[in-house]
Write an enzyme that holds these catalytic residues in place. Structure first.
Site, mmCIF file in Angstrom:
data_model
loop_
_atom_site.group_PDB
_atom_site.id
_atom_site.type_symbol
_atom_site.label_atom_id
_atom_site.label_comp_id
_atom_site.label_asym_id
_atom_site.label_seq_id
_atom_site.Cartn_x
_atom_site.Cartn_y
_atom_site.Cartn_z
ATOM 1 C CB THR A 50 -4.849 -3.246 7.943
ATOM 2 O OG1 THR A 50 -5.119 -2.445 9.104
ATOM 3 C CG2 THR A 50 -3.396 -3.107 7.565
ATOM 4 C CG ASP A 55 -0.006 3.756 6.633
ATOM 5 O OD1 ASP A 55 -0.884 3.029 6.124
ATOM 6 O OD2 ASP A 55 1.086 3.315 7.038
ATOM 7 C CE LYS A 107 -2.222 -1.405 3.704
ATOM 8 N NZ LYS A 107 -1.579 -2.726 3.817
ATOM 9 C CB THR A 108 3.687 2.332 2.209
ATOM 10 O OG1 THR A 108 2.874 2.111 3.356
ATOM 11 C CG2 THR A 108 4.541 3.564 2.398
ATOM 12 N NE ARG A 165 6.466 -4.011 5.987
ATOM 13 C CZ ARG A 165 5.271 -3.472 6.154
ATOM 14 N NH1 ARG A 165 4.352 -4.105 6.852
ATOM 15 N NH2 ARG A 165 5.003 -2.302 5.640
HETATM 16 P P1 ADP Z 1 2.047 -1.837 3.310
HETATM 17 O O1 ADP Z 1 2.061 -0.339 3.199
HETATM 18 O O2 ADP Z 1 0.923 -2.474 2.563
HETATM 19 O O3 ADP Z 1 2.145 -2.326 4.734
HETATM 20 P P2 ADP Z 1 4.621 -1.631 1.962
HETATM 21 O O4 ADP Z 1 4.243 -0.863 0.748
HETATM 22 O O5 ADP Z 1 5.329 -0.898 3.054
HETATM 23 O O6 ADP Z 1 3.348 -2.397 2.569
HETATM 24 O O7 ADP Z 1 5.504 -2.881 1.467
HETATM 25 C C1 ADP Z 1 6.475 -3.496 2.269
HETATM 26 C C2 ADP Z 1 7.725 -3.791 1.457
HETATM 27 O O8 ADP Z 1 7.433 -4.832 0.521
HETATM 28 C C3 ADP Z 1 8.214 -2.613 0.628
HETATM 29 O O9 ADP Z 1 9.225 -1.916 1.305
HETATM 30 C C4 ADP Z 1 8.770 -3.232 -0.620
HETATM 31 O O10 ADP Z 1 10.155 -3.505 -0.463
HETATM 32 C C5 ADP Z 1 8.053 -4.562 -0.737
HETATM 33 N N1 ADP Z 1 6.991 -4.542 -1.758
HETATM 34 C C6 ADP Z 1 5.683 -4.275 -1.562
HETATM 35 N N2 ADP Z 1 4.987 -4.390 -2.701
HETATM 36 C C7 ADP Z 1 5.873 -4.710 -3.664
HETATM 37 C C8 ADP Z 1 5.749 -4.979 -5.074
HETATM 38 N N3 ADP Z 1 4.559 -4.948 -5.695
HETATM 39 N N4 ADP Z 1 6.869 -5.284 -5.746
HETATM 40 C C9 ADP Z 1 8.064 -5.351 -5.127
HETATM 41 N N5 ADP Z 1 8.246 -5.127 -3.795
HETATM 42 C C10 ADP Z 1 7.163 -4.805 -3.069
#
Ligand code: ADP
Length: 340
Positions: free
Chosen positions: A161, A112, A67-68, A220
């Site tokens: 989430t 977020d 998401k981030t 992650r």
């Molecule tokens: P969320 O915000 O959903 O908790 P993040 O965007 O922080 O998740 O993702 C966590 C990590 O996973 C990121 O730092 C990145 O390294 C990896 N990641 C997430 N999505 C992808 C993707 N589609 N392709 C490659 N790496 C990804």
């Protein structure tokens, strides 16, 4: 005078250097989530071509799925600036003011955990999202006056989430709502290969597949597991890496062949041993495990539901036969053996 907290313009400063290296910077570097990727690319491309401000976007899905990453790639694709805020830290409307007044035309404000915004902050956001204006009340009681402050049009990207906790009026103000799902093993293996290259690690396809299978469908976790395997390889295997070394490293962390860790298994074991397989309410499980129900609902249950190891019924959670089988497999001496 009201005192404003300075917004954090980019969380990048706060994240460890390696996280920054591994996080994709552009849409083209993102793996998987093809349908979401296509729709967001079209919206971004159209807004860029027309010179319009991109509509507000809500991203939901379990933690660690990107998401981030999507939210931080969008302004790069648009060539605009990004501000990052967290729903948990915005406790009053005045906390939002610096972000809203700093937002330049067409810029992105990422909030977020948007489900954690208090209702007063949420209501303050409605006119900001809809008409790009805010109503500020000055003074108190009979002398109170409302001032209407125009804002520069911006794009709000919200992440959560818990889509279920977003109120209907809030949800309806997002033009696009995208759900991120768990990644396939093939997509995760590709992420593992790319991350290994960035970390200058050797990586054959078999090892990448094995790490992907043990990463709970979550990029992650794949990256975290990869970094632990790198430490293990440096410290115990002269920098070598193969399937066996990866398995040994992950087993040392209590990660089993389908990627569950000790906490996941403790959850399954609690339902099985303490509550006879269920059905049992979430609070009772959380209480027995001395943890918060939110932690179980956000971090543990979605993947176990996805793998059909548990089901949710109107009367509570129940272990499925597949869940029992998994406990039996990792605990071959009998299901009564204690994991904790
Ligand atoms: P969320 O915000 O959903 O908790 P993040 O965007 O922080 O998740 O993702 C966590 C990590 O996973 C990121 O730092 C990145 O390294 C990896 N990641 C997430 N999505 C992808 C993707 N589609 N392709 C490659 N790496 C990804």
């Amino acid at each position: 005078m009201m005192s404003f907290r300075e917004p954090s313009i980019q969380a990048a400063e706060e994240t460890p250097a390696e996280d920054r290296v591994l996080r994709p910077q552009r849409f083209s570097e993102m793996v998987g989530q093809r349908a979401v990727f296509e729709r967001l690319s079209i919206a971004v491309d159209a807004s860029r071509k027309r010179g319009d401000v991109l509509g507000h976007i809500l991203l939901d899905g379990p933690p660690g799925l990107g998401k981030t990453t999507f939210a931080t790639c969008i302004p790069r694709e648009l060539g605009t600036t990004l501000q990052i805020a967290s729903g948990a830290a915005l406790s009053a409307p005045k906390d939002l003011l610096p972000y809203l007044s700093n937002a330049s035309e067409g810029s992105v404000l990422f909030i977020d955990e948007i489900h954690r915004l208090p209702i007063a902050v949420e209501e303050f956001l409605y006119p900001a999202m809809e008409d790009f204006r805010i109503d500020i009340i000055l003074g108190e009681g009979v002398s109170a006056r409302t001032i209407n402050m125009p804002l520069r049009p911006f794009t709000l990207v919200g992440a959560t989430t818990r889509a279920g906790l977003i109120s209907a009026p809030m949800r309806d103000r997002f033009v696009m709502r995208e759900h991120l799902d768990y990644y396939t093993v093939a997509d995760l293996a590709e992420i593992v290969r790319r991350s290994a290259a960035k970390l200058s690690m050797p990586m054959d396809d078999g090892t990448a597949d094995e790490i992907a299978r043990r990463s709970r469908g979550t990029p992650r976790l794949a990256n975290n597991r990869l970094r632990w395997i790198r430490d293990f390889s440096t410290s115990r295997a002269n920098g070598l890496l193969n399937v066996g070394i990866a398995q040994t490293a992950l087993e040392m962390q209590g990660i089993d062949e389908i990627g569950l860790d000790g906490f996941d298994r403790k959850y399954l074991e609690t339902i099985h041993r303490v509550f006879g397989g269920g059905p049992v309410g979430l609070d009772a499980i959380a209480h027995t495990m001395s943890t918060a129900p939110d932690t179980l609902e956000d971090d543990v249950e979605p993947y176990l539901l996805r793998c059909e190891l548990i089901i949710r019924t109107p009367r509570g959670r129940r272990l499925t036969s597949r869940g029992e089988e998994h406990l039996g497999k990792i605990n071959p001496n009998g299901l009564q053996a204690r994991l904790f």
